[in-house]
Write an enzyme that holds these catalytic residues in place. Structure first.
Site, PDB file in Angstrom:
ATOM      1  N   HIS A 268       0.982  -1.532   0.069  1.00 43.97           N
ATOM      2  CA  HIS A 268      -0.039  -0.054  -0.189  1.00 43.97           C
ATOM      3  C   HIS A 268       0.782   1.149   0.090  1.00 43.97           C
ATOM      4  O   HIS A 268       0.433   2.243  -0.609  1.00 43.97           O
ATOM      5  CB  HIS A 268      -0.623  -0.002   1.271  1.00 43.97           C
ATOM      6  CG  HIS A 268      -1.885  -1.117   1.332  1.00 43.97           C
ATOM      7  ND1 HIS A 268      -2.042  -1.763   2.542  1.00 43.97           N
ATOM      8  CD2 HIS A 268      -2.768  -1.385   0.511  1.00 43.97           C
ATOM      9  CE1 HIS A 268      -2.813  -2.685   2.349  1.00 43.97           C
ATOM     10  NE2 HIS A 268      -3.581  -2.564   1.251  1.00 43.97           N
TER      11      HIS A 268
ATOM     12  N   LYS B 209     -17.907  -6.906   6.601  1.00 45.01           N
ATOM     13  CA  LYS B 209     -16.554  -7.431   6.834  1.00 45.01           C
ATOM     14  C   LYS B 209     -16.153  -7.329   8.068  1.00 45.01           C
ATOM     15  O   LYS B 209     -16.425  -6.626   8.946  1.00 45.01           O
ATOM     16  CB  LYS B 209     -15.591  -6.566   6.136  1.00 45.01           C
ATOM     17  CG  LYS B 209     -15.206  -7.059   4.603  1.00 45.01           C
ATOM     18  CD  LYS B 209     -14.061  -6.420   4.194  1.00 45.01           C
ATOM     19  CE  LYS B 209     -13.650  -6.725   2.898  1.00 45.01           C
ATOM     20  NZ  LYS B 209     -12.389  -5.947   2.217  1.00 45.01           N
TER      21      LYS B 209
ATOM     22  N   ARG C  61      -1.952  -6.439  -8.282  1.00 42.42           N
ATOM     23  CA  ARG C  61      -0.883  -7.304  -7.982  1.00 42.42           C
ATOM     24  C   ARG C  61      -0.716  -8.565  -9.030  1.00 42.42           C
ATOM     25  O   ARG C  61       0.355  -9.007  -9.184  1.00 42.42           O
ATOM     26  CB  ARG C  61      -1.200  -7.968  -6.639  1.00 42.42           C
ATOM     27  CG  ARG C  61      -0.867  -6.802  -5.516  1.00 42.42           C
ATOM     28  CD  ARG C  61      -1.229  -7.672  -4.178  1.00 42.42           C
ATOM     29  NE  ARG C  61      -2.695  -7.319  -4.124  1.00 42.42           N
ATOM     30  CZ  ARG C  61      -3.330  -7.646  -3.116  1.00 42.42           C
ATOM     31  NH1 ARG C  61      -2.855  -7.682  -1.834  1.00 42.42           N
ATOM     32  NH2 ARG C  61      -4.971  -7.362  -3.060  1.00 42.42           N
TER      33      ARG C  61
ATOM     34  N   SER D 294      -2.664  -7.828   3.120  1.00 49.27           N
ATOM     35  CA  SER D 294      -2.994  -7.681   4.561  1.00 49.27           C
ATOM     36  C   SER D 294      -3.312  -9.066   5.326  1.00 49.27           C
ATOM     37  O   SER D 294      -3.037  -9.315   6.410  1.00 49.27           O
ATOM     38  CB  SER D 294      -4.143  -6.613   4.674  1.00 49.27           C
ATOM     39  OG  SER D 294      -3.764  -5.376   4.239  1.00 49.27           O
TER      40      SER D 294
HETATM   41  P1  ADP Z   1      -9.759  -3.809  -0.243  1.00 45.94           P
HETATM   42  O1  ADP Z   1     -10.334  -4.344   0.796  1.00 45.94           O
HETATM   43  O2  ADP Z   1     -10.555  -2.765  -0.701  1.00 45.94           O
HETATM   44  O3  ADP Z   1      -9.218  -4.884  -1.145  1.00 45.94           O
HETATM   45  P2  ADP Z   1      -7.019  -3.436   0.633  1.00 45.94           P
HETATM   46  O4  ADP Z   1      -6.559  -2.656   2.052  1.00 45.94           O
HETATM   47  O5  ADP Z   1      -6.874  -4.992   0.892  1.00 45.94           O
HETATM   48  O6  ADP Z   1      -8.393  -3.288   0.486  1.00 45.94           O
HETATM   49  O7  ADP Z   1      -6.308  -2.995  -0.600  1.00 45.94           O
HETATM   50  C1  ADP Z   1      -6.530  -1.441  -1.056  1.00 45.94           C
HETATM   51  C2  ADP Z   1      -5.806  -1.399  -2.279  1.00 45.94           C
HETATM   52  O8  ADP Z   1      -4.372  -1.598  -2.281  1.00 45.94           O
HETATM   53  C3  ADP Z   1      -6.139  -2.497  -3.409  1.00 45.94           C
HETATM   54  O9  ADP Z   1      -6.229  -1.582  -4.613  1.00 45.94           O
HETATM   55  C4  ADP Z   1      -5.189  -3.616  -3.615  1.00 45.94           C
HETATM   56  O10 ADP Z   1      -5.162  -4.178  -4.855  1.00 45.94           O
HETATM   57  C5  ADP Z   1      -3.950  -2.543  -3.275  1.00 45.94           C
HETATM   58  N1  ADP Z   1      -2.931  -3.574  -2.575  1.00 45.94           N
HETATM   59  C6  ADP Z   1      -2.730  -4.236  -1.601  1.00 45.94           C
HETATM   60  N2  ADP Z   1      -1.845  -4.884  -1.553  1.00 45.94           N
HETATM   61  C7  ADP Z   1      -0.632  -4.426  -2.413  1.00 45.94           C
HETATM   62  C8  ADP Z   1       0.605  -4.842  -2.990  1.00 45.94           C
HETATM   63  N3  ADP Z   1       1.211  -5.572  -2.076  1.00 45.94           N
HETATM   64  N4  ADP Z   1       1.127  -4.045  -3.961  1.00 45.94           N
HETATM   65  C9  ADP Z   1       0.174  -3.321  -4.636  1.00 45.94           C
HETATM   66  N5  ADP Z   1      -1.166  -2.769  -4.339  1.00 45.94           N
HETATM   67  C10 ADP Z   1      -1.627  -3.572  -3.428  1.00 45.94           C
END
Ligand code: ADP
Length: 152
Positions: A17, A41, A90, A128
């Site tokens: 992120h 969630k 990703r 996450s």
């Molecule tokens: P959500 O529940 O909306 O998926 P996340 O916190 O998991 O929320 O992810 C938010 C954003 O960050 C999403 O667009 C996700 O694809 C991106 N993201 C998460 N991990 C990575 C990573 N390792 N590299 C690039 N983008 C990421």
């Protein structure tokens, strides 16, 4: 003013992120990192904790605002006068999911465009949910999260 919303659960924020935020920053005047609250969630960390970590991570960056919202992301964008939604990609699974969400959002609100950044090589395996698994099993989670994310 070009404003983007980076929506997510950030449960917790990871190096993936953080990388997307830093790389997107030059493209916008303001970037709102927005924690979406989805009643369906179950989150591992309370909203206040997730927000506190985000604020600590980005405290030195005046272009970044940290906020929380509930309801449709596009409605939040309109409220904030944000023209863009930022998301990270990703892998093909992210692509398929994000494509459906972005196309739906465009049908809802043509004024808001979704922009994607590809994950940096080396960070694509960080999520996450994997960080939560590492934590649950007593592993060294600090390898995957910004320095501001520390558990007592
Ligand atoms: P959500 O529940 O909306 O998926 P996340 O916190 O998991 O929320 O992810 C938010 C954003 O960050 C999403 O667009 C996700 O694809 C991106 N993201 C998460 N991990 C990575 C990573 N390792 N590299 C690039 N983008 C990421």
């Amino acid at each position: 003013m070009r404003t983007a919303v980076f929506p997510g659960s950030f449960d917790p924020i990871t190096l993936g992120h953080e990388d997307i935020v830093k790389r997107a920053l030059p493209m916008f005047d303001q970037l709102i990192v927005a924690v979406g609250e989805n009643a369906n969630k179950n989150y591992r960390f309370p909203l206040e904790q997730r927000i506190a970590w985000l604020r600590a991570c980005f405290k030195d960056e005046p272009k970044i605002k940290v906020d929380a919202y509930s309801g449709l992301t596009v409605n939040y964008c309109l409220e904030q006068n944000a023209q863009f939604i930022l998301r990270g990609l990703r892998n093909p699974a992210d692509f398929e999911f994000e494509k459906a969400v972005a196309q739906t959002n465009r049908k809802l609100t043509a004024q808001v465009e979704t922009v994607f950044l590809l994950t940096a090589s080396g960070l694509s395996s960080i999520s996450s949910s994997i960080v939560r698994d590492v934590l649950r099993n007593g592993g060294d989670y600090t390898k995957f999260v910004p320095k501001a994310v520390r558990l007592p």
